[in-house]
Write a protein that holds these residues in place. Structure first.
Motif, mmCIF file in Angstrom:
data_model
loop_
_atom_site.group_PDB
_atom_site.id
_atom_site.type_symbol
_atom_site.label_atom_id
_atom_site.label_comp_id
_atom_site.label_asym_id
_atom_site.label_seq_id
_atom_site.Cartn_x
_atom_site.Cartn_y
_atom_site.Cartn_z
ATOM 1 N N VAL D 172 0.834 -1.205 0.000
ATOM 2 C CA VAL D 172 0.000 0.000 0.000
ATOM 3 C C VAL D 172 0.869 1.256 0.000
ATOM 4 O O VAL D 172 0.623 2.202 -0.762
ATOM 5 N N ASP D 173 1.937 1.257 0.799
ATOM 6 C CA ASP D 173 2.742 2.472 0.878
ATOM 7 C C ASP D 173 3.416 2.796 -0.442
ATOM 8 O O ASP D 173 3.375 3.941 -0.912
ATOM 9 N N VAL D 174 4.012 1.795 -1.062
ATOM 10 C CA VAL D 174 4.736 2.082 -2.301
ATOM 11 C C VAL D 174 3.771 2.446 -3.426
ATOM 12 O O VAL D 174 4.049 3.342 -4.236
ATOM 13 N N LEU D 195 -8.402 -4.054 2.900
ATOM 14 C CA LEU D 195 -9.361 -2.945 3.075
ATOM 15 C C LEU D 195 -9.011 -2.127 4.313
ATOM 16 O O LEU D 195 -9.056 -0.897 4.298
ATOM 17 N N ARG D 196 -8.668 -2.838 5.395
ATOM 18 C CA ARG D 196 -8.299 -2.109 6.618
ATOM 19 C C ARG D 196 -7.061 -1.255 6.390
ATOM 20 O O ARG D 196 -6.975 -0.126 6.834
ATOM 21 N N ARG D 197 -6.134 -1.822 5.625
ATOM 22 C CA ARG D 197 -4.878 -1.108 5.406
ATOM 23 C C ARG D 197 -5.081 0.141 4.555
ATOM 24 O O ARG D 197 -4.525 1.198 4.866
ATOM 25 N N VAL D 198 -5.880 0.056 3.486
ATOM 26 C CA VAL D 198 -6.103 1.273 2.687
ATOM 27 C C VAL D 198 -7.016 2.248 3.424
ATOM 28 O O VAL D 198 -7.060 3.430 3.078
ATOM 29 N N GLY D 199 -7.705 1.771 4.433
ATOM 30 C CA GLY D 199 -8.489 2.678 5.280
ATOM 31 C C GLY D 199 -7.586 3.646 6.039
ATOM 32 O O GLY D 199 -8.019 4.733 6.441
ATOM 33 N N ALA D 222 -16.889 -1.211 1.538
ATOM 34 C CA ALA D 222 -16.585 0.223 1.614
ATOM 35 C C ALA D 222 -16.590 0.682 3.072
ATOM 36 O O ALA D 222 -15.765 1.505 3.489
ATOM 37 N N GLU D 223 -17.495 0.122 3.845
ATOM 38 C CA GLU D 223 -17.593 0.479 5.267
ATOM 39 C C GLU D 223 -16.281 0.171 6.002
ATOM 40 O O GLU D 223 -15.891 0.903 6.912
ATOM 41 N N TYR D 224 -15.617 -0.909 5.634
ATOM 42 C CA TYR D 224 -14.307 -1.219 6.226
ATOM 43 C C TYR D 224 -13.333 -0.060 6.005
ATOM 44 O O TYR D 224 -12.599 0.334 6.906
ATOM 45 N N VAL D 225 -13.311 0.479 4.791
ATOM 46 C CA VAL D 225 -12.375 1.566 4.479
ATOM 47 C C VAL D 225 -12.776 2.832 5.227
ATOM 48 O O VAL D 225 -11.942 3.515 5.837
ATOM 49 N N LEU D 226 -14.069 3.134 5.196
ATOM 50 C CA LEU D 226 -14.566 4.329 5.890
ATOM 51 C C LEU D 226 -14.312 4.219 7.388
ATOM 52 O O LEU D 226 -13.877 5.187 8.029
ATOM 53 N N ALA D 227 -14.578 3.048 7.943
ATOM 54 C CA ALA D 227 -14.403 2.854 9.382
ATOM 55 C C ALA D 227 -12.928 2.955 9.770
ATOM 56 O O ALA D 227 -12.587 3.252 10.917
ATOM 57 N N GLY D 228 -12.049 2.735 8.785
ATOM 58 C CA GLY D 228 -10.614 2.878 9.040
ATOM 59 C C GLY D 228 -10.165 4.322 9.037
ATOM 60 O O GLY D 228 -9.005 4.618 9.317
ATOM 61 N N GLY D 229 -11.068 5.229 8.684
ATOM 62 C CA GLY D 229 -10.731 6.648 8.745
ATOM 63 C C GLY D 229 -10.527 7.305 7.394
ATOM 64 O O GLY D 229 -10.218 8.488 7.309
ATOM 65 N N ASN D 230 -10.745 6.581 6.316
ATOM 66 C CA ASN D 230 -10.553 7.139 4.975
ATOM 67 C C ASN D 230 -11.916 7.404 4.331
ATOM 68 O O ASN D 230 -12.605 6.464 3.936
#
Lengths: 350, 350, 350, 350
Positions: D172-174, D195-199, D222-230
């Motif tokens: 994800v970082d690179v 999903l959690r990581r891209v969140g 999508a909720e996983y990403v949103l819930a991760g703060g993104n």
């Protein structure tokens, strides 16, 4: 047909398969591959189905068709688009035709009232069911012949041609007598007795795609009608059955675009049965128009919440009017227009 | 029915929905939730379908049925398993019945020969198609009434009862005259005119599940026949259409196990149409027996590689014999047996 | 690959396609048909995928593969069935192995208790989830590494090898440290980074079929693991997603029978996720055994009604015992048996 | 949740179920029906999943959710549409954004050339794959980090923001370093670790719908990403897997219209993967625009017939230009426009 042989097949077996192919009237042409031999069978496609039986031979791995099996419906055979005349409207030409009305004919008042309203909204064909194919024997089954007469009365009153479903061969004559388009429902798309019978009727046929009918099978069903001598077939995409349950069916607009390429027949779209809910009918109608559909079949009921069937997906008449207003510019954007009677068209141009 | 209202619905709207529910003859029972109100509608289930129209109301989010809509087919209504008498065999009892024969009747010699062979292999019912529902109008359509007569002759010669397909209401009488079980094919599972007509016939009906028919819809189609007055319905699972193309269809043995629980009707399995290839017929037959099927419907042809239809999936007679030999111990393991005529059974016990 | 050209393609176009095929390293072999020309491309299959790009040419109608694209997983390449050693049990041999346990590890007491119970019932591998792939972020996500340690403790206490899911490449090492089989869940069947990573792990891998993964794609996913150097792959059919909603998924036993023919890898069945309800686990397990499955993966919970995940489909320990009792004779009927440790087996034979 | 009890359930059993519901923190509300009792469980929805375990009780027939389980993605929670800033373009506003480029980055020359061409045609985001999820381990797997650098170079040269796929948490970082939108592919839609990581990544995420992912499951991902703060999630419909094989997938435009209603997130459409053939990309793009899509993701290759992946579905640059020309009036017809940089927009208005 391409016949793939198993790896390690002997020359004698290859020769045996070639002999059988010739005995069925085809010319075998063998490719010797690195791992397997492959035989192409050349000849009249329409009978090629029989070649599939070769899969029963021990040495045959698979038999794969490479050509589309329909002829009369194919654009390769007839380049020009078929135009179907319905009343004074044309389905399959530059303009698109909206067919609208209730799922079921419920009463004289209901159908006359809604007929006038859909006409006022711009629909050019009245739809309405007299014979209803219902999943449950306990659900409302339609007014049957009484319903046909009410549709005919609505036609006289409004001048709108009528489309209604016919469910069995014996009823084709009476349905044809009272209507202008014979609708074959999704559940009857492979009711071949019925298809043969409407092939002999002198009326246009609208053939809905079945819930799990491939595009190729759908066109082969059309081929039954065409082969019966009736060239006036309109195809209707109404959604297929998939794993998704948020909508009643999954509207397959790729099928519309694809059918417009592979066949010369007009293709219309029923967004109401596809969506199963009224709020998606507008966006799906616009999308169908943009994808190249030649018409729409829309359920409209004056009081959906009291409908005897499928009320949950019907538009109200004012929603149909909104739909027509929104459809107009989208059609313009793809070089088409709503079909209008000659007089109205002239007026619109002024 | 459970009617879920949108969040923020006013008390007036709730009262309006309750009033409408009462007007349709049901008793509303409202639950006031944290986010939404939910109304249960209590009353006779068979008409509940109409309540779905309430989805058209602005304030209604969804209308969800909670009960199974079939009655006569339900094991809640009739606990004891239905046993259907076919010739001197019973379908739906302890023993299972194998029905076998060719996809199509092709000639007198072919059907008589194969009838003797499947009988020798242990099949107790002869299957064979006289009217064939073919996807393409150019494929072999069956010998029709001539085929029925050949089946009847094979019955006289072998003593095996006959099962054959009927495709349209008008042919029910003639098919019933020459056969012992009326088969409704997968493509006609929702041909309601035909279902009503065989509901009045005095012969057992084998109802194939459609390619995309849910278990519930299949049982509602059986309900049409039962409601017509014919209690002798045999269900037949024959594979459903899915994304998988390695097999012709996907055999759904969960449906067999589930149908055995929710209905009292016998359930048989057609592994030939499910697999579409002969090498899977044996394992799927054993699996069907283990899952609780009451019978099998197997395609057998003396020379599959020359068959006029579906040769690619037919067993040869000796493969059927192997299948019967392998089936016997599996049935024993689940407390069942192949159905045998009384004399043969006595002999087998000695 | 078979490249079908459009009708009316010029000789120059045919020559151009042939040239392109040669440029990609294949040998073209052209069949001149009545309506169309067809070109077979002969050469190493593994790179043939690239030939599909030819579909972009104006004159090409379709490019169709005729061979299966997997190699290492193919029974043509390796005839002998792969046997995977798990603890002292063998998966893929004559005997079948039952793996049982809870969906999730919830607590020390829960997992130790159920481990003893499933062992007593005859299970030979303990299943249990520490990392849980949950559709909703708000559902219980598993005890993670704490859960792995509890599984390892249960293994020490009972001697049962452990199977548990790994969801990301970074966790492969820690999961491998505490378990005996690495499970790749249905949602990760095409998580190729993960497949490559477990291909390097020194532990057997159980690869679940995805909800909409074709048999061919499933075997290609196995090919990733095999190509990574790990020969110990167990396939697991767990139901596919179809239109039917009466069961959680549709168990595809044809896929089991077919995979046993086309690959040498062992195939086990998870009836719990397929059915989504406990009352179908027994008949589907018997059917799986009859169809040729090499093992079963069954969810068992001491108190399903209090389970933190998938309780609705778990068996109780005594139901597992009943299942084993019923399984035994069915396995005997197909020439197999439940796998038992050597001592137990000897005792059973006496 | 609605808990339906079996008919004939005793009062004691009803009380037991009510007690269990309370123990899980919900309030039971029982409706006494004619045939069955039904209990509504009221309380915080997010944990309601656990209530499903009650299906294990002997007296419970079914447990049915009545509310959508996603929160942050819901339009009920956030009425205003989310607008995602990508470079200087906005996805989810009045204007729609076309993202175009090759399936795979194949070489420096290829990607720079096509980047200039898609920009000239009017695309505002460059797509291109560096990490490729390929069904077969023998297919081209992408240039990986080298490909990322080439994309970044193309971004510098053209000023186009870049979208590219990330397949595993560790990358994800690179990927974020070299691109502007992180694409989650269809096969990873339920790769929850990813999903959690891209969140947690500070970049917008484009989340493709899986091949057999329901709309609800897609929004929960999508909720996983949103819930991760993104908060910057763009949904992408790319076709679902159905029985139809004439197209690679079945584009589900109902899902687009429905998602626009139930969520505030932007929804774009990938017609290339849906159709799998270039001739349908134009009609499906127009249909997507008419149905309300906020953008398009289109595969473009300068020489599709030589592409290393998915060439069979790529447009040529001039076909993209035609597409843009045809798209413009359709967007106008639905009150939208192609997104253009400020200067270009001013010029277009003059």
């Amino acid at each position: 047909m391409i016949i793939v042989l198993k790896s390690g097949t002997s020359e004698a077996d290859v020769a045996d398969v070639e002999r059988r192919i010739r005995a069925m009237g085809y010319t075998p042409h063998t490719i010797h591959g690195e791992l397997r031999n492959v035989i192409g069978a050349i000849g009249d496609d329409r009978g090629k189905e029989r070649l599939r039986a070769l899969e029963s031979l021990e040495c045959v791995e698979s038999v794969t068709p490479i050509l589309q099996p329909f002829k009369l419906a194919s654009r390769e055979v007839k380049r020009a688009s078929t135009q179907v005349l319905v009343g004074n409207a044309v389905v399959g030409g530059r303009d698109i035709v909206v067919m609208a009305g209730p799922c079921s004919v419920e009463s004289r008042w209901q159908v006359l009232d809604v007929a006038h309203r859909v006409k006022a909204a711009g629909a050019r064909v009245l739809r309405g069911g007299a014979f209803k194919p219902r999943t449950s024997p306990y659900a409302f089954q339609g007014l049957e012949e009484e319903g046909l007469k009410l549709l005919a009365e609505a036609r006289r009153e409004t001048g709108l041609p009528v489309i209604t479903e016919v469910m069995e061969p014996d009823k084709v004559d009476v349905v044809a007598e009272h209507s202008d388009i014979l609708q074959i429902g999704a559940r009857n798309v492979q009711n071949f007795s019925l298809l043969r019978r409407v092939g002999e009727a002198g009326k246009p046929v609208l053939l809905k795609r079945g819930m799990s009918t491939s595009i190729q099978e759908w066109l082969l069903s059309a081929e039954y009608v065409l082969a019966g001598g009736n060239p006036n077939v309109i195809l209707c995409e109404r959604g297929i059955r998939t794993f998704e349950t948020a909508t009643r069916n999954t509207l397959d607009l790729s099928a519309v675009a694809l059918a417009k390429r592979s066949t010369h027949l007009p293709v219309v779209v029923d967004p109401s049965h596809a969506a199963g809910r009224p709020d998606l009918v507008l966006p799906l109608s616009l999308a169908a128009a943009a994808a190249g559909a030649d018409g729409l079949l829309v359920e409209v009921h004056a009081r959906p919440e009291e409908a005897l069937s499928d009320g949950a997906q019907a538009l109200r008449p004012r929603e149909l009017r909104d739909l027509m207003d929104r459809l107009d510019p989208v059609l313009g954007a793809v070089g088409r227009a709503l079909w209008r009677p000659e007089g109205a068209r002239r007026a619109a141009l002024l």
